[in-house]
Design an enzyme around this catalytic site. Structure first.
Site, PDB file in Angstrom:
ATOM      1  N   LYS A 220      40.660  45.452  44.327  1.00 57.07           N
ATOM      2  CA  LYS A 220      40.649  45.015  43.245  1.00 57.07           C
ATOM      3  C   LYS A 220      42.460  45.500  42.800  1.00 57.07           C
ATOM      4  O   LYS A 220      43.026  46.058  43.374  1.00 57.07           O
ATOM      5  CB  LYS A 220      39.889  45.787  42.342  1.00 57.07           C
ATOM      6  CG  LYS A 220      38.594  45.232  42.151  1.00 57.07           C
ATOM      7  CD  LYS A 220      37.856  45.319  41.048  1.00 57.07           C
ATOM      8  CE  LYS A 220      36.794  44.296  40.768  1.00 57.07           C
ATOM      9  NZ  LYS A 220      35.799  44.743  39.960  1.00 57.07           N
ATOM     10  N   ARG A 254      30.130  47.535  46.192  1.00 58.86           N
ATOM     11  CA  ARG A 254      30.106  46.099  46.373  1.00 58.86           C
ATOM     12  C   ARG A 254      31.623  45.809  47.024  1.00 58.86           C
ATOM     13  O   ARG A 254      32.647  46.043  46.662  1.00 58.86           O
ATOM     14  CB  ARG A 254      29.994  45.401  45.078  1.00 58.86           C
ATOM     15  CG  ARG A 254      30.126  44.004  44.906  1.00 58.86           C
ATOM     16  CD  ARG A 254      29.893  43.274  43.492  1.00 58.86           C
ATOM     17  NE  ARG A 254      29.730  41.820  43.470  1.00 58.86           N
ATOM     18  CZ  ARG A 254      30.702  40.972  43.299  1.00 58.86           C
ATOM     19  NH1 ARG A 254      31.926  41.623  43.255  1.00 58.86           N
ATOM     20  NH2 ARG A 254      30.672  39.755  43.355  1.00 58.86           N
TER      21      ARG A 254
END
Length: 284
Positions: A220, A254
């Protein structure tokens, strides 16, 4: 709430961390940039994720990030063949914010519904009532596919926690069982890098809400901006963040890079005394 049967398999979240692989059948996902949009590529990615050790496979047909409208029919056309390909290889999860899609994939065998909108449509809770499926309730401020520039928080961790408690209460009020609920603080979703770092430092406060916590950290922007690394060079930073998150209470990660995370997660479990080595020869 630590011991659950999910997708026909037993999980003790007091001693187990789930590796949740990401397979996006989208042309505009933020990391893979459409590499698994073609059905053949998506099914290959499912098999590779299972071979690399994924416990769960999270299949997405519509990204959270802003972009053009994708109808429910198109979303189902994208995800359903991948759900069928993943069935029997791992627990199947589907990343969707639409109740009608959730109902269809649960009927097709999905064991997890991953709602990044945080029950923006309360009917999402109704979709899992009376089933064995898990419901991931994720914090976000904006509806999926819409912009939310310059988000502001007084205390990001406290506000995320309050949001999740309220949405859990909503789910429970509509008949979702406590043992169906998973929470996700939503790293980078309507949050800047400072927000995501603060949230990560205080993840134990989110875990204390009392439900298994999912952390979606992989590659991210808060990792890229912290390290000044482009999208495809964030694995080391992601792994460091993943291990830190486990120590703060995350129990489902995840991830894009399954094999690397499998090793990092299983090693962390062993160091915590939750898992025995596969074999021992050294100095014996």
């Amino acid at each position: 709430m630590n011991e659950r049967i999910i997708g026909g398999q037993a999980y003790d979240f007091s001693r187990r961390v789930v590796v949740m692989a990401i397979v996006n059948r989208t042309p505009d996902s933020f990391h893979d940039k459409g590499r698994t949009f073609a059905l053949e590529k998506a099914t290959e990615a499912v098999k590779r994720a299972a071979d690399d050790g994924a416990d769960w496979i999270d299949i997405g047909g519509v990204p959270f990030a802003p972009g053009p409208e994708v109808s429910a029919a198109e979303e189902l056309d994208r995800v359903m063949p991948v759900v069928e390909a993943a069935r029997g290889l791992a627990v199947v999860s589907v990343d969707t914010f639409r109740p009608e899609v959730a109902r269809a994939v649960i009927e097709a065998g999905a064991g997890v519904v991953n709602d990044t909108s945080g029950l923006r449509d309360p009917a999402m809770a109704d979709a899992v009532v009376g089933t064995s499926a898990q419901l991931v309730i994720c914090h976000s401020l904006a509806a999926p596919r819409t912009t939310y520039p310059s988000p502001k928080y007084g205390d990001v961790t406290a506000e995320v926690g309050d949001f999740l408690r309220a949405r859990v209460d909503l789910a429970l009020s509509r008949g979702v069982r406590p043992d169906q609920i998973i929470i996700d603080p939503g790293h980078d979703l309507n949050k800047n890098t400072h927000h995501s770092l603060e949230l990560t430092r205080r993840l134990d406060e989110i875990a204390a809400i009392g439900y298994p916590m999912l952390a979606a950290l992989s590659n991210k922007d808060f990792i890229g901006e912290t390290l000044d690394r482009p999208q495809q060079e964030r694995l080391a930073g992601t792994l460091a963040t993943a291990v830190f998150a486990i120590l703060r209470g995350a129990r489902i990660l995840r991830v894009h890079d399954v094999r690397a995370h499998f090793d990092a997660i299983r090693m962390t479990e062993a160091m915590l005394g939750w898992r025995e080595p596969v074999y021992t020869r050294h100095n014996l």
